[in-house]
Every structure is written in C-alpha cells, then in structure tokens.
Design an enzyme around this catalytic site. Structure first.
Site, PDB file in Angstrom:
ATOM      1  NE  ARG A  36      10.537   3.828  -0.474  1.00 37.65           N
ATOM      2  CZ  ARG A  36      10.775   3.943   0.814  1.00 37.65           C
ATOM      3  NH1 ARG A  36       9.995   4.684   1.573  1.00 37.65           N
ATOM      4  NH2 ARG A  36      11.780   3.319   1.353  1.00 37.65           N
ATOM      5  CG  PHE A  41       9.173  -2.456   2.953  1.00 41.72           C
ATOM      6  CD1 PHE A  41       8.790  -2.565   4.283  1.00 41.72           C
ATOM      7  CD2 PHE A  41       9.807  -1.299   2.546  1.00 41.72           C
ATOM      8  CE1 PHE A  41       9.022  -1.532   5.190  1.00 41.72           C
ATOM      9  CE2 PHE A  41      10.057  -0.262   3.442  1.00 41.72           C
ATOM     10  CZ  PHE A  41       9.664  -0.378   4.763  1.00 41.72           C
ATOM     11  CD  GLN A  44       6.153   6.620   1.040  1.00 38.99           C
ATOM     12  OE1 GLN A  44       6.959   5.770   1.374  1.00 38.99           O
ATOM     13  NE2 GLN A  44       6.377   7.901   1.218  1.00 38.99           N
ATOM     14  CG  ASN A  83       7.517   9.522   9.888  1.00 37.85           C
ATOM     15  OD1 ASN A  83       8.661   9.160   9.640  1.00 37.85           O
ATOM     16  ND2 ASN A  83       6.800   8.970  10.849  1.00 37.85           N
ATOM     17  CG  PHE A  94       3.850   3.143   4.540  1.00 40.59           C
ATOM     18  CD1 PHE A  94       3.879   1.918   5.184  1.00 40.59           C
ATOM     19  CD2 PHE A  94       4.295   4.262   5.242  1.00 40.59           C
ATOM     20  CE1 PHE A  94       4.321   1.797   6.484  1.00 40.59           C
ATOM     21  CE2 PHE A  94       4.746   4.161   6.547  1.00 40.59           C
ATOM     22  CZ  PHE A  94       4.757   2.915   7.176  1.00 40.59           C
ATOM     23  CG  LEU A 103       8.232   0.185   9.419  1.00 43.01           C
ATOM     24  CD1 LEU A 103       7.232   0.098   8.281  1.00 43.01           C
ATOM     25  CD2 LEU A 103       9.280   1.243   9.157  1.00 43.01           C
ATOM     26  CG  HIS A 107       6.441   5.125  10.077  1.00 52.00           C
ATOM     27  ND1 HIS A 107       6.551   6.142   9.160  1.00 52.00           N
ATOM     28  CD2 HIS A 107       7.648   4.521  10.129  1.00 52.00           C
ATOM     29  CE1 HIS A 107       7.776   6.145   8.664  1.00 52.00           C
ATOM     30  NE2 HIS A 107       8.463   5.169   9.245  1.00 52.00           N
TER      31      HIS A 107
END
Length: 156
Positions: A36, A41, A44, A83, A94, A103, A107
C-alpha cells in the site's frame, strides 16, 4: 531504491519494538512487498503474503496497543503498527509521508526514519493502481539490525 534507517522507541513501546526486531532478525521481512502506497499519507508493508491481509507477531497472535501520548503521528518518517482495530497488532507496519494526527490513539508509534528520507521520497513517487498498490513492486530486500537492546540484555 535505497536504504531506510529506523530508530525504534524500545523503552516507550517494548512489545512493538521487540516484535519488530525479532521479525527483522529472523528474516521475516526480507522480500516483503510494500502493498500500500498512498502519496501524502503512508507506505505499508509487513505482510509476507503481499496482500495486506496476512502476517503475525512473534507470539503467533495479536498483541496489545502501546499508545503513548508522547508519541504522535506528527511528522514524515514516523513508523507505526498497522492494525484492524484496538489491540490487533501483528507484523504489518507503515511509514508516514506526512503528519496524520487522526491516527493518534489508534496506532502504536514505535519508531522513526532517521536516515534515508530521499528513499522515502522515491517510494512516494511510485505510481499506484486504484487500490493504492504500487504498479512497480517495492520490496524490502533485507534488514540490518545495528543494535538490539532485547538481545543485548538477554540472560546467558
């Protein structure tokens, strides 16, 4: 594409750091696909199946979040556990391309990139498909551990 050097927050997030270091030491992440890649952003990886649906911790099950108010998703290069909700940490993680305060408290932040920002810049420029998967494969070739406080302090 290049190297990333990551500093881990071992004292603040001992479970996440221990899990990450043990997975690195075992070669678990070698060859892992960055599945990803979302410009602006995050990037991952950590799932050996390459699908974003796999991977597990060194304990063979999820482990609890280690949310610290002092550790925030406040800068490019922050490394955090991926997660599926509270206390579902496994092997996926990530790296942020920019601050993402939404976030925080969701996380576990367990490290930061301290060298290789030009490599992170290169990753961010890789074109992606409609599902944010890189069109050009990006993989972790190998991991070098420069210091492991968990191994260094292990009883003999």
């Amino acid at each position: 594409m290049g190297d990333l050097k990551i500093e881990l927050f071992c004292e603040a997030t001992p479970k996440a750091a221990e899990n990450f270091l043990a997975l690195c030491a075992s070669g678990y992440y070698n060859g892992c696909l960055f599945h990803r890649n979302m410009k602006g952003f995050m990037l991952q990886t950590g799932d050996p199946t390459g699908t974003g649906k796999g991977g597990e911790s060194i304990w063979g099950r999820y482990f609890a979040d280690e949310i610290k108010t002092s550790l925030k998703h406040n800068a490019r290069g922050i490394v955090s556990m991926a997660n599926k909700g509270p206390d579902t940490n496994g092997s996926q993680f990530f790296i942020l391309y920019s601050k993402q305060p939404h976030l925080d408290s969701k996380h576990t932040v367990f490290g930061k990139v301290i060298d290789g920002m030009e490599t992170l810049d290169s990753f961010e420029k890789v074109p992606v498909d409609a599902k944010s998967s890189p069109i050009q494969e990006i993989r972790i070739r190998s991991v070098t551990i420069h210091a492991n406080p968990f191994a260094d302090n292990a009883p003999e």
